[in-house]
Enzyme design. Structure first.
Site, PDB file in Angstrom:
ATOM      1  CG  ASN A 119      -1.518   1.270   1.565  1.00 44.02           C
ATOM      2  OD1 ASN A 119      -2.421   1.740   0.495  1.00 44.02           O
ATOM      3  ND2 ASN A 119      -1.168   1.860   2.347  1.00 44.02           N
ATOM      4  CE1 TYR A 157      -0.916   8.265  -6.390  1.00 42.59           C
ATOM      5  CE2 TYR A 157      -2.702   8.473  -7.921  1.00 42.59           C
ATOM      6  CZ  TYR A 157      -2.144   8.084  -6.611  1.00 42.59           C
ATOM      7  OH  TYR A 157      -2.833   7.211  -5.798  1.00 42.59           O
TER       8      TYR A 157
END
Length: 277
Positions: A93, A159
């Site tokens: 994560n 991103y």
């Protein structure tokens, strides 16, 4: 709760906040022995104390780790295996965004920093966990992608690229390790109410662009992602590998959020679209 998770163990990176903390909480509640990691020890200990106070049946521990540092990730996995006797699941994560703007104005070092955090961090997690899950007779690795890894997010730079890279990595790994019964999947969250997303003002064009493009007309909670992570780690998902699943209220059916209103006031429209003055 999944009874198939009880007594097994998992690592959750980026476990000190938001989605990672929710994943660790859910897995420990389901009876898994969990190691969380992150770069800020105070955040990690806060989550560990909260999970213990909540009466989870699984054990919980923490280790300060920078997932972009290979020796850190190697030590994270080795210490987890020493503590719990093996490794059955991994939720990669840890990650984050970076400086926003059009590609012709992006800082190269910042672009690489985001790629290292999201793509390299996930690769190192695969590198040091895979053999232990093979030794356990199988396991499940979950990479954390994003809505941005699938549909355009104007001005989101590195991103989007990094999250798309994670999805492709999970597909490749699913092929490479399939015969050993180690599964690799990715989760693609949309707007989830976390500390990071608090940086988007609720009375803003960007926030509105999320809501108007979300059929369920709301934002998600970290627990919505944690529920899917727990399922993917469980035996109930034994026949699922090499895929990416959206947790976004249906946002993938429409267009991505538009961050141009964050950038244009600072640099002007012509500079934003690359017009030379």
């Amino acid at each position: 709760m999944s009874s198939s998770l009880a007594g097994r163990s998992a690592i959750v990176t980026g476990g000190g906040t938001g989605i990672g903390a929710a994943c660790a909480t859910r897995l420990a509640q389901d009876g898994m022995n969990v190691t969380i990691c992150g770069r800020t020890e105070s955040k990690l200990t806060e989550v560990v104390d909260r999970i213990k106070a909540g009466g989870a049946s699984g054990q919980i521990r923490h280790q300060v780790t920078d997932v972009t540092v290979e020796s850190d990730v190697a030590a994270l996995v080795a210490n987890h295996v020493e503590a719990f006797g093996g490794l059955n699941g991994f939720v990669a994560n840890a990650g984050g965004g970076g400086g926003m703007g059009p590609y012709h104005l992006l800082d190269t070092d910042e672009f690489l920093r985001v790629l290292h955090l999201n793509v390299l961090g996930t690769m190192l997690s695969v590198k040091y966990s895979a053999a232990h899950m093979v030794a356990a007779g199988g396991g499940s690795f979950v990479g954390m992608s994003s809505l941005a890894g699938h549909i355009p997010h104007p001005m989101f730079g590195a991103y989007c690229v990094s999250k798309a890279g994670i999805e492709e990595m999970m597909r490749n790994a699913a092929n490479e390790y399939g015969e050993t019964k180690v599964r690799f999947n990715a989760i693609r969250p949309g707007f989830i109410s976390t500390e990071i997303m608090e940086g988007i003002p609720r009375e803003s064009a960007v926030y509105d662009s999320y809501i108007v493009n979300t059929p369920l007309n709301d934002v998600g909670e970290p627990e919505d992602v944690a529920n899917l992570a727990a399922f993917l780690l469980s035996d109930e998902a034994r026949w699922i590998t090499g895929t990416t699943i959206n947790v976004d209220g249906g946002h993938h059916l429409r267009s991505g959020p538009d961050f141009r209103s964050f950038i244009e006031p600072a640099i002007g429209h012509d500079a934003m679209v690359g017009r030379m003055s």
